[in-house]
Design a protein around this motif. Structure first.
Motif, PDB file in Angstrom:
ATOM      1  N   GLU A  46       0.858  -1.178   0.000  1.00  0.00           N
ATOM      2  CA  GLU A  46       0.000   0.000   0.000  1.00  0.00           C
ATOM      3  C   GLU A  46       0.895   1.229   0.000  1.00  0.00           C
ATOM      4  O   GLU A  46       1.971   1.213   0.606  1.00  0.00           O
ATOM      5  CB  GLU A  46      -0.907   0.058   1.246  1.00  0.00           C
ATOM      6  CG  GLU A  46      -1.994  -0.978   1.288  1.00  0.00           C
ATOM      7  CD  GLU A  46      -1.553  -2.276   1.952  1.00  0.00           C
ATOM      8  OE1 GLU A  46      -2.258  -3.287   1.800  1.00  0.00           O
ATOM      9  OE2 GLU A  46      -0.482  -2.298   2.609  1.00  0.00           O
ATOM     10  N   VAL A  47       0.423   2.284  -0.650  1.00  0.00           N
ATOM     11  CA  VAL A  47       1.184   3.530  -0.702  1.00  0.00           C
ATOM     12  C   VAL A  47       0.203   4.702  -0.745  1.00  0.00           C
ATOM     13  O   VAL A  47      -0.872   4.609  -1.324  1.00  0.00           O
ATOM     14  CB  VAL A  47       2.140   3.551  -1.930  1.00  0.00           C
ATOM     15  CG1 VAL A  47       1.387   3.469  -3.240  1.00  0.00           C
ATOM     16  CG2 VAL A  47       3.059   4.768  -1.884  1.00  0.00           C
ATOM     17  N   ARG A  48       0.602   5.778  -0.115  1.00  0.00           N
ATOM     18  CA  ARG A  48      -0.208   6.998  -0.149  1.00  0.00           C
ATOM     19  C   ARG A  48      -0.170   7.585  -1.571  1.00  0.00           C
ATOM     20  O   ARG A  48       0.908   7.672  -2.167  1.00  0.00           O
ATOM     21  CB  ARG A  48       0.351   8.049   0.801  1.00  0.00           C
ATOM     22  CG  ARG A  48       0.230   7.707   2.270  1.00  0.00           C
ATOM     23  CD  ARG A  48       0.938   8.778   3.120  1.00  0.00           C
ATOM     24  NE  ARG A  48       0.949   8.420   4.513  1.00  0.00           N
ATOM     25  CZ  ARG A  48       0.056   8.827   5.405  1.00  0.00           C
ATOM     26  NH1 ARG A  48      -0.917   9.641   5.038  1.00  0.00           N
ATOM     27  NH2 ARG A  48       0.125   8.447   6.658  1.00  0.00           N
ATOM     28  N   SER A  85      -0.230  10.565  -2.233  1.00  0.00           N
ATOM     29  CA  SER A  85       0.588  11.778  -2.137  1.00  0.00           C
ATOM     30  C   SER A  85       2.087  11.477  -2.147  1.00  0.00           C
ATOM     31  O   SER A  85       2.895  12.397  -2.296  1.00  0.00           O
ATOM     32  CB  SER A  85       0.233  12.543  -0.857  1.00  0.00           C
ATOM     33  OG  SER A  85       0.510  11.749   0.291  1.00  0.00           O
ATOM     34  N   ASN A  86       2.480  10.228  -2.026  1.00  0.00           N
ATOM     35  CA  ASN A  86       3.894   9.862  -2.004  1.00  0.00           C
ATOM     36  C   ASN A  86       4.381   9.608  -3.435  1.00  0.00           C
ATOM     37  O   ASN A  86       4.602   8.478  -3.858  1.00  0.00           O
ATOM     38  CB  ASN A  86       4.108   8.630  -1.116  1.00  0.00           C
ATOM     39  CG  ASN A  86       5.569   8.378  -0.816  1.00  0.00           C
ATOM     40  OD1 ASN A  86       6.458   8.868  -1.501  1.00  0.00           O
ATOM     41  ND2 ASN A  86       5.812   7.578   0.207  1.00  0.00           N
ATOM     42  N   ARG A  87       4.569  10.677  -4.164  1.00  0.00           N
ATOM     43  CA  ARG A  87       4.897  10.598  -5.587  1.00  0.00           C
ATOM     44  C   ARG A  87       6.239   9.905  -5.858  1.00  0.00           C
ATOM     45  O   ARG A  87       6.381   9.168  -6.827  1.00  0.00           O
ATOM     46  CB  ARG A  87       4.880  11.986  -6.209  1.00  0.00           C
ATOM     47  CG  ARG A  87       3.496  12.607  -6.173  1.00  0.00           C
ATOM     48  CD  ARG A  87       3.479  13.930  -6.949  1.00  0.00           C
ATOM     49  NE  ARG A  87       2.226  14.628  -6.767  1.00  0.00           N
ATOM     50  CZ  ARG A  87       1.089  14.330  -7.377  1.00  0.00           C
ATOM     51  NH1 ARG A  87       1.046  13.301  -8.187  1.00  0.00           N
ATOM     52  NH2 ARG A  87       0.004  15.038  -7.167  1.00  0.00           N
ATOM     53  N   GLY A  88       7.212  10.139  -4.998  1.00  0.00           N
ATOM     54  CA  GLY A  88       8.507   9.502  -5.189  1.00  0.00           C
ATOM     55  C   GLY A  88       8.406   7.987  -5.096  1.00  0.00           C
ATOM     56  O   GLY A  88       8.958   7.265  -5.917  1.00  0.00           O
ATOM     57  N   ALA A  89       7.686   7.515  -4.073  1.00  0.00           N
ATOM     58  CA  ALA A  89       7.510   6.061  -3.915  1.00  0.00           C
ATOM     59  C   ALA A  89       6.714   5.487  -5.075  1.00  0.00           C
ATOM     60  O   ALA A  89       7.063   4.427  -5.611  1.00  0.00           O
ATOM     61  CB  ALA A  89       6.816   5.756  -2.592  1.00  0.00           C
ATOM     62  N   TYR A  91      -7.282   4.740   4.673  1.00  0.00           N
ATOM     63  CA  TYR A  91      -6.363   3.755   5.236  1.00  0.00           C
ATOM     64  C   TYR A  91      -5.314   4.374   6.162  1.00  0.00           C
ATOM     65  O   TYR A  91      -4.987   3.820   7.201  1.00  0.00           O
ATOM     66  CB  TYR A  91      -5.680   3.023   4.079  1.00  0.00           C
ATOM     67  CG  TYR A  91      -4.794   1.865   4.474  1.00  0.00           C
ATOM     68  CD1 TYR A  91      -5.338   0.636   4.826  1.00  0.00           C
ATOM     69  CD2 TYR A  91      -3.408   1.990   4.459  1.00  0.00           C
ATOM     70  CE1 TYR A  91      -4.529  -0.442   5.163  1.00  0.00           C
ATOM     71  CE2 TYR A  91      -2.590   0.925   4.785  1.00  0.00           C
ATOM     72  CZ  TYR A  91      -3.157  -0.286   5.139  1.00  0.00           C
ATOM     73  OH  TYR A  91      -2.357  -1.345   5.470  1.00  0.00           O
ATOM     74  N   TYR A  92      -4.758   5.508   5.752  1.00  0.00           N
ATOM     75  CA  TYR A  92      -3.669   6.133   6.502  1.00  0.00           C
ATOM     76  C   TYR A  92      -4.149   7.325   7.319  1.00  0.00           C
ATOM     77  O   TYR A  92      -4.953   8.129   6.839  1.00  0.00           O
ATOM     78  CB  TYR A  92      -2.600   6.672   5.538  1.00  0.00           C
ATOM     79  CG  TYR A  92      -1.801   5.628   4.814  1.00  0.00           C
ATOM     80  CD1 TYR A  92      -0.871   4.846   5.470  1.00  0.00           C
ATOM     81  CD2 TYR A  92      -1.948   5.444   3.441  1.00  0.00           C
ATOM     82  CE1 TYR A  92      -0.106   3.904   4.803  1.00  0.00           C
ATOM     83  CE2 TYR A  92      -1.193   4.511   2.758  1.00  0.00           C
ATOM     84  CZ  TYR A  92      -0.272   3.744   3.445  1.00  0.00           C
ATOM     85  OH  TYR A  92       0.480   2.814   2.768  1.00  0.00           O
ATOM     86  N   ARG A 149      -8.002  11.390   7.195  1.00  0.00           N
ATOM     87  CA  ARG A 149      -7.394  10.151   6.721  1.00  0.00           C
ATOM     88  C   ARG A 149      -7.061  10.287   5.234  1.00  0.00           C
ATOM     89  O   ARG A 149      -7.668  11.093   4.538  1.00  0.00           O
ATOM     90  CB  ARG A 149      -8.361   8.971   6.903  1.00  0.00           C
ATOM     91  CG  ARG A 149      -9.002   8.870   8.252  1.00  0.00           C
ATOM     92  CD  ARG A 149      -8.399   8.012   9.294  1.00  0.00           C
ATOM     93  NE  ARG A 149      -7.826   6.757   8.929  1.00  0.00           N
ATOM     94  CZ  ARG A 149      -6.895   6.179   9.685  1.00  0.00           C
ATOM     95  NH1 ARG A 149      -6.463   6.762  10.776  1.00  0.00           N
ATOM     96  NH2 ARG A 149      -6.411   5.007   9.361  1.00  0.00           N
ATOM     97  N   GLU A 150      -6.105   9.487   4.789  1.00  0.00           N
ATOM     98  CA  GLU A 150      -5.714   9.461   3.381  1.00  0.00           C
ATOM     99  C   GLU A 150      -5.902   8.048   2.855  1.00  0.00           C
ATOM    100  O   GLU A 150      -5.635   7.066   3.545  1.00  0.00           O
ATOM    101  CB  GLU A 150      -4.254   9.891   3.217  1.00  0.00           C
ATOM    102  CG  GLU A 150      -3.820   9.986   1.766  1.00  0.00           C
ATOM    103  CD  GLU A 150      -2.391  10.519   1.583  1.00  0.00           C
ATOM    104  OE1 GLU A 150      -1.953  10.593   0.422  1.00  0.00           O
ATOM    105  OE2 GLU A 150      -1.731  10.842   2.580  1.00  0.00           O
TER     106      GLU A 150
END
Length: 155
Positions: free
Chosen positions: A107-109, A111-115, A133-134, A140-141
């Motif tokens: 899972e990844v946010r 908003s975490n563009r680099g990941a 989830y986050y 929450r995001e």
């Protein structure tokens, strides 16, 4: 000039303080000491990347039957954008494959563009969405659920 030696090593209870220190510096909602203790006690695979003895990043991986789940992958702030994330991800994928997994989930946010860019470069594709989830600064995001077929990538 001699470059520092980079090592990929299994992590255990004695490495938790360093992992928690990295988490607390890079995430507004980090994993707790208990999360790491429980993961290691459960037998999940935890690996770290060390440069001249310094822990620069790590991952925690859970393998169940033929599928692996990347629970956490992190690189110290001052070591980001230096290729350590890619190195850790490749090691996690190889570890999962050696344990018998045919695919790797994470899972990844959004908003975490680099990941996201890193995961896409390694062949991960979105297969789902987990709403709320986050924890986030304001509420929450969502989490994007990504999967990579390991045979395709590591053939």
């Amino acid at each position: 000039m001699l470059l520092p030696r980079v090592e990929m090593l299994p992590l255990g209870d004695g490495d938790i303080d360093e992992m928690v220190a990295i988490e607390n510096c890079i995430f507004p909602h980090p994993w707790t000491r208990g999360n790491f203790v429980d993961s290691i006690a459960s037998g999940y695979s935890a690996w770290g990347c060390r440069v001249a003895g310094e822990l620069v990043g790590y991952f925690v991986l859970m393998v169940a039957v033929d599928e692996a789940h990347l629970l956490n992958i992190s690189v110290a702030g001052k070591r980001q954008r230096m290729g350590f994330g890619a190195r850790l991800l490749e090691w996690a994928m190889s570890t999962a494959r050696q344990a018998g997994a045919s695919s790797l989930l994470l899972e990844v946010r959004p908003s975490n563009r680099g990941a996201l860019a890193l995961y896409r470069r390694f062949g991960f594709r979105q297969i789902g969405l987990r709403r709320g989830y986050y924890p986030a600064a304001e509420g929450r995001e969502d989490a994007l659920v990504l999967r990579c077929e390991l045979a395709r990538f590591l053939a």
